[in-house]
Design a protein around this motif. Structure first.
Motif, PDB file in Angstrom:
ATOM      1  N   GLY A 188     -21.443  19.711  28.389  1.00  0.00           N
ATOM      2  CA  GLY A 188     -20.520  19.194  29.396  1.00  0.00           C
ATOM      3  C   GLY A 188     -21.131  19.092  30.776  1.00  0.00           C
ATOM      4  O   GLY A 188     -20.787  18.205  31.560  1.00  0.00           O
ATOM      5  N   GLN A 189     -22.047  19.980  31.094  1.00  0.00           N
ATOM      6  CA  GLN A 189     -22.732  19.904  32.387  1.00  0.00           C
ATOM      7  C   GLN A 189     -23.410  18.538  32.536  1.00  0.00           C
ATOM      8  O   GLN A 189     -23.398  17.942  33.606  1.00  0.00           O
ATOM      9  N   ARG A 198     -21.774  31.782  33.524  1.00  0.00           N
ATOM     10  CA  ARG A 198     -20.647  31.022  34.108  1.00  0.00           C
ATOM     11  C   ARG A 198     -19.863  30.279  33.036  1.00  0.00           C
ATOM     12  O   ARG A 198     -18.639  30.215  33.094  1.00  0.00           O
ATOM     13  N   PHE A 199     -20.571  29.713  32.073  1.00  0.00           N
ATOM     14  CA  PHE A 199     -19.885  29.023  30.978  1.00  0.00           C
ATOM     15  C   PHE A 199     -19.028  30.011  30.197  1.00  0.00           C
ATOM     16  O   PHE A 199     -17.873  29.721  29.863  1.00  0.00           O
ATOM     17  N   ARG A 212     -26.391  29.861  34.266  1.00  0.00           N
ATOM     18  CA  ARG A 212     -25.250  29.012  33.910  1.00  0.00           C
ATOM     19  C   ARG A 212     -24.546  29.525  32.652  1.00  0.00           C
ATOM     20  O   ARG A 212     -23.341  29.359  32.511  1.00  0.00           O
ATOM     21  N   GLY A 263     -18.020  26.446  21.554  1.00  0.00           N
ATOM     22  CA  GLY A 263     -17.496  26.241  22.908  1.00  0.00           C
ATOM     23  C   GLY A 263     -18.577  26.411  23.958  1.00  0.00           C
ATOM     24  O   GLY A 263     -18.615  25.668  24.957  1.00  0.00           O
ATOM     25  N   LEU A 264     -19.473  27.379  23.756  1.00  0.00           N
ATOM     26  CA  LEU A 264     -20.584  27.558  24.683  1.00  0.00           C
ATOM     27  C   LEU A 264     -21.473  26.325  24.681  1.00  0.00           C
ATOM     28  O   LEU A 264     -21.853  25.808  25.736  1.00  0.00           O
ATOM     29  N   GLY A 281     -15.905  30.979  31.937  1.00  0.00           N
ATOM     30  CA  GLY A 281     -14.937  29.896  32.030  1.00  0.00           C
ATOM     31  C   GLY A 281     -14.152  29.638  30.750  1.00  0.00           C
ATOM     32  O   GLY A 281     -13.246  28.807  30.731  1.00  0.00           O
ATOM     33  N   MET A 282     -14.470  30.361  29.683  1.00  0.00           N
ATOM     34  CA  MET A 282     -13.778  30.156  28.407  1.00  0.00           C
ATOM     35  C   MET A 282     -12.803  31.291  28.156  1.00  0.00           C
ATOM     36  O   MET A 282     -13.182  32.463  28.222  1.00  0.00           O
ATOM     37  N   ALA A 296     -19.889  23.516  26.496  1.00  0.00           N
ATOM     38  CA  ALA A 296     -19.985  23.697  27.950  1.00  0.00           C
ATOM     39  C   ALA A 296     -21.378  23.327  28.453  1.00  0.00           C
ATOM     40  O   ALA A 296     -21.519  22.705  29.514  1.00  0.00           O
ATOM     41  N   ASP A 330     -20.728  15.540  32.465  1.00  0.00           N
ATOM     42  CA  ASP A 330     -20.062  15.499  33.773  1.00  0.00           C
ATOM     43  C   ASP A 330     -20.952  14.818  34.810  1.00  0.00           C
ATOM     44  O   ASP A 330     -20.479  14.018  35.624  1.00  0.00           O
ATOM     45  N   PRO A 385     -14.219  32.684  24.127  1.00  0.00           N
ATOM     46  CA  PRO A 385     -15.556  32.141  23.889  1.00  0.00           C
ATOM     47  C   PRO A 385     -15.894  32.020  22.408  1.00  0.00           C
ATOM     48  O   PRO A 385     -15.620  32.914  21.619  1.00  0.00           O
TER      49      PRO A 385
END
Length: 196
Positions: free
Chosen positions: A92-93, A73-74, A70, A85-86, A77-78, A89, A96, A81
């Motif tokens: 955030g998993q 993937r994080f 993951r 922010g990492l 997605g930035m 994320a 969410d 980065p």
């Protein structure tokens, strides 16, 4: 890969991880895992001759690899980065999940650690290896963002420890506030560690 693309063994490992994260190791039975996976009960002994301990250890290993994957993937997605922010994320998993499901399951690695690590040496080793499989990619990502290599692993440990603790607090409170708090409070410290 969806559940239907996995063979019975892989489905049982995945199902064990999902049930352990929801209910803990003690409340997760082999028959329940087989039913959840849609696998024949007779296949349990075939695939897991070491019984529940083997299945738990493999579920934990799967979860560690999943968490490690993951991270990439994080990062992808930035747009720009950052360490904070990492971590956001990663948090955030879980937030969410809470927003989608209205509740929060825990981490199967943490659940197995709490339930078994002091009594089963193989599970303690499996959980330690799973956390390493997660921590190493986090540390590598931090290094790629300019965090000095000597700080990357300790900060990865801090990030994972903070996330796991916030998950527990969020589950206890029935609210994602602790998750949001650690993301907000750690971001400046993490970002300050990057030399770029």
């Amino acid at each position: 890969m969806t559940g239907t693309e996995r063979g019975p063994r892989e489905r049982m490992v995945f199902s064990a991880a999902q049930l352990i994260r929801r209910d803990g190791v003690g409340a997760t039975g082999m028959r329940e895992v087989a039913a959840h996976a849609g696998a024949p009960r007779g296949s349990l002994q075939h695939y897991f001759p070491g019984g529940k301990e083997q299945l738990v250890n493999e579920a934990v290993a799967w979860a560690g690899r999943y968490a490690g994957r993951r991270v990439a993937r994080f990062m992808a997605g930035m747009a720009e980065p950052t360490p904070g922010g990492l971590f956001a994320a990663m948090v955030g998993q879980w937030t969410d999940e809470y927003q989608t499901a209205g509740s929060l399951s825990g981490c199967p690695v943490a659940a197995a650690t709490v339930d078994c690590a002091s009594t089963r040496s193989s599970t303690r080793e499996a959980t330690a290896a799973a956390f390493t499989a997660w921590r190493a990619p986090v540390a590598e990502a931090l290094t790629s963002m300019g965090v000095p290599s000597e700080r990357a692993e300790p900060l990865a440990t801090l990030m994972i420890s903070s996330l796991e603790g916030a998950i527990i607090l969020s589950r206890a409170e029935g609210d994602v506030r602790p998750l949001r708090t650690v993301a907000r409070e750690l971001a400046p410290l993490l970002d300050a560690a990057a030399s770029r």
